[in-house]
Write a protein that holds these residues in place. Sequence first.
Motif, mmCIF file in Angstrom:
data_model
loop_
_atom_site.group_PDB
_atom_site.id
_atom_site.type_symbol
_atom_site.label_atom_id
_atom_site.label_comp_id
_atom_site.label_asym_id
_atom_site.label_seq_id
_atom_site.Cartn_x
_atom_site.Cartn_y
_atom_site.Cartn_z
ATOM 1 N N GLY A 1 0.796 -1.221 0.000
ATOM 2 C CA GLY A 1 0.000 0.000 0.000
ATOM 3 C C GLY A 1 0.826 1.267 0.000
ATOM 4 N N GLY A 2 2.137 1.141 0.086
ATOM 5 C CA GLY A 2 3.025 2.298 0.176
ATOM 6 C C GLY A 2 3.923 2.148 1.389
ATOM 7 N N THR A 3 4.471 3.253 1.836
ATOM 8 C CA THR A 3 5.395 3.241 2.975
ATOM 9 C C THR A 3 4.631 3.464 4.272
ATOM 10 N N GLY A 4 4.930 2.642 5.260
ATOM 11 C CA GLY A 4 4.275 2.763 6.555
ATOM 12 C C GLY A 4 5.068 2.053 7.629
ATOM 13 N N PRO A 5 4.587 2.113 8.860
ATOM 14 C CA PRO A 5 5.322 1.537 9.977
ATOM 15 C C PRO A 5 5.333 0.008 9.945
ATOM 16 N N SER A 6 6.422 -0.558 10.428
ATOM 17 C CA SER A 6 6.489 -2.015 10.538
ATOM 18 C C SER A 6 7.519 -2.397 11.590
ATOM 19 N N LEU A 7 7.433 -3.632 12.011
ATOM 20 C CA LEU A 7 8.446 -4.233 12.869
ATOM 21 C C LEU A 7 8.544 -5.691 12.488
ATOM 22 N N THR A 8 9.648 -6.318 12.851
ATOM 23 C CA THR A 8 9.853 -7.721 12.496
ATOM 24 C C THR A 8 10.230 -8.537 13.722
ATOM 25 N N PHE A 9 10.081 -9.847 13.579
ATOM 26 C CA PHE A 9 10.481 -10.799 14.612
ATOM 27 C C PHE A 9 10.598 -12.165 13.957
ATOM 28 N N SER A 10 11.141 -13.118 14.680
ATOM 29 C CA SER A 10 11.308 -14.473 14.147
ATOM 30 C C SER A 10 10.270 -15.410 14.734
ATOM 31 N N ASP A 11 9.798 -16.338 13.888
ATOM 32 C CA ASP A 11 8.911 -17.382 14.385
ATOM 33 C C ASP A 11 9.789 -18.475 15.011
ATOM 34 N N ASP B 1 10.836 -21.226 14.020
ATOM 35 C CA ASP B 1 11.780 -21.866 13.112
ATOM 36 C C ASP B 1 12.773 -20.888 12.495
ATOM 37 N N GLY B 2 12.757 -19.638 12.956
ATOM 38 C CA GLY B 2 13.700 -18.652 12.446
ATOM 39 C C GLY B 2 13.227 -17.892 11.226
ATOM 40 N N ASN B 3 11.986 -18.116 10.799
ATOM 41 C CA ASN B 3 11.430 -17.359 9.681
ATOM 42 C C ASN B 3 11.113 -15.947 10.141
ATOM 43 N N THR B 4 11.435 -14.960 9.318
ATOM 44 C CA THR B 4 11.167 -13.580 9.684
ATOM 45 C C THR B 4 9.746 -13.193 9.292
ATOM 46 N N ILE B 5 9.023 -12.649 10.253
ATOM 47 C CA ILE B 5 7.661 -12.140 10.057
ATOM 48 C C ILE B 5 7.717 -10.629 10.221
ATOM 49 N N GLU B 6 7.122 -9.927 9.286
ATOM 50 C CA GLU B 6 7.015 -8.464 9.390
ATOM 51 C C GLU B 6 5.555 -8.105 9.611
ATOM 52 N N LEU B 7 5.296 -7.280 10.608
ATOM 53 C CA LEU B 7 3.956 -6.736 10.818
ATOM 54 C C LEU B 7 3.975 -5.334 10.232
ATOM 55 N N LYS B 8 3.104 -5.082 9.253
ATOM 56 C CA LYS B 8 3.120 -3.849 8.460
ATOM 57 C C LYS B 8 1.835 -3.087 8.707
ATOM 58 N N GLY B 9 1.981 -1.852 9.177
ATOM 59 C CA GLY B 9 0.826 -1.006 9.409
ATOM 60 C C GLY B 9 0.353 -0.315 8.143
ATOM 61 N N PRO B 10 -0.740 0.429 8.239
ATOM 62 C CA PRO B 10 -1.269 1.155 7.079
ATOM 63 C C PRO B 10 -0.244 2.130 6.525
ATOM 64 N N ALA B 11 -0.261 2.309 5.220
ATOM 65 C CA ALA B 11 0.669 3.218 4.557
ATOM 66 C C ALA B 11 0.410 4.651 4.992
#
Length: 128
Positions: free
Chosen positions: A103-113, A115-125
């Motif tokens: 949707g464009g540029t917006g806030p996010s943060l990441t963490f690992s599940d 198994d070491g997979n990276t998950i990003e939580l992305k807020g509204p643009a």
Amino acid sequence: MPINVKLIDHVVLYVSDMERSVQFYETILGCKVVRHNEKLNLVHMSAGASMIDLLPAPVAEHAGRNVDHVALQIEPFDADTLIAHLRGKGVEPTAPRDRFGAGGTGPSLTFSDPDGNTIELKGPATSA
């Protein structure tokens, strides 16, 4: 529950041949190049309301992996609440920052599940 997943915002795939991969996603799936991050040589491609991002495969650090991360679009994005929730579950997130997504540029943060997979939580643009 402070996390309300709306959709998959984007998936970042490692590719061995950028030109070949861009052509594949354009001609086979009808995706279009939306943006090219020259600094990272990262190509953002439309995939309906989501995106598929293509990134050159790293040589050693992630050898054997073909996915860098999966980004989930959430709403609302309240960084303090999200961080407290994740830490309360024993998960340590990165500091929030603005990132480009479907949707464009917006806030996010990441963490690992687990198994070491990276998950990003992305807020509204907040910008296109």
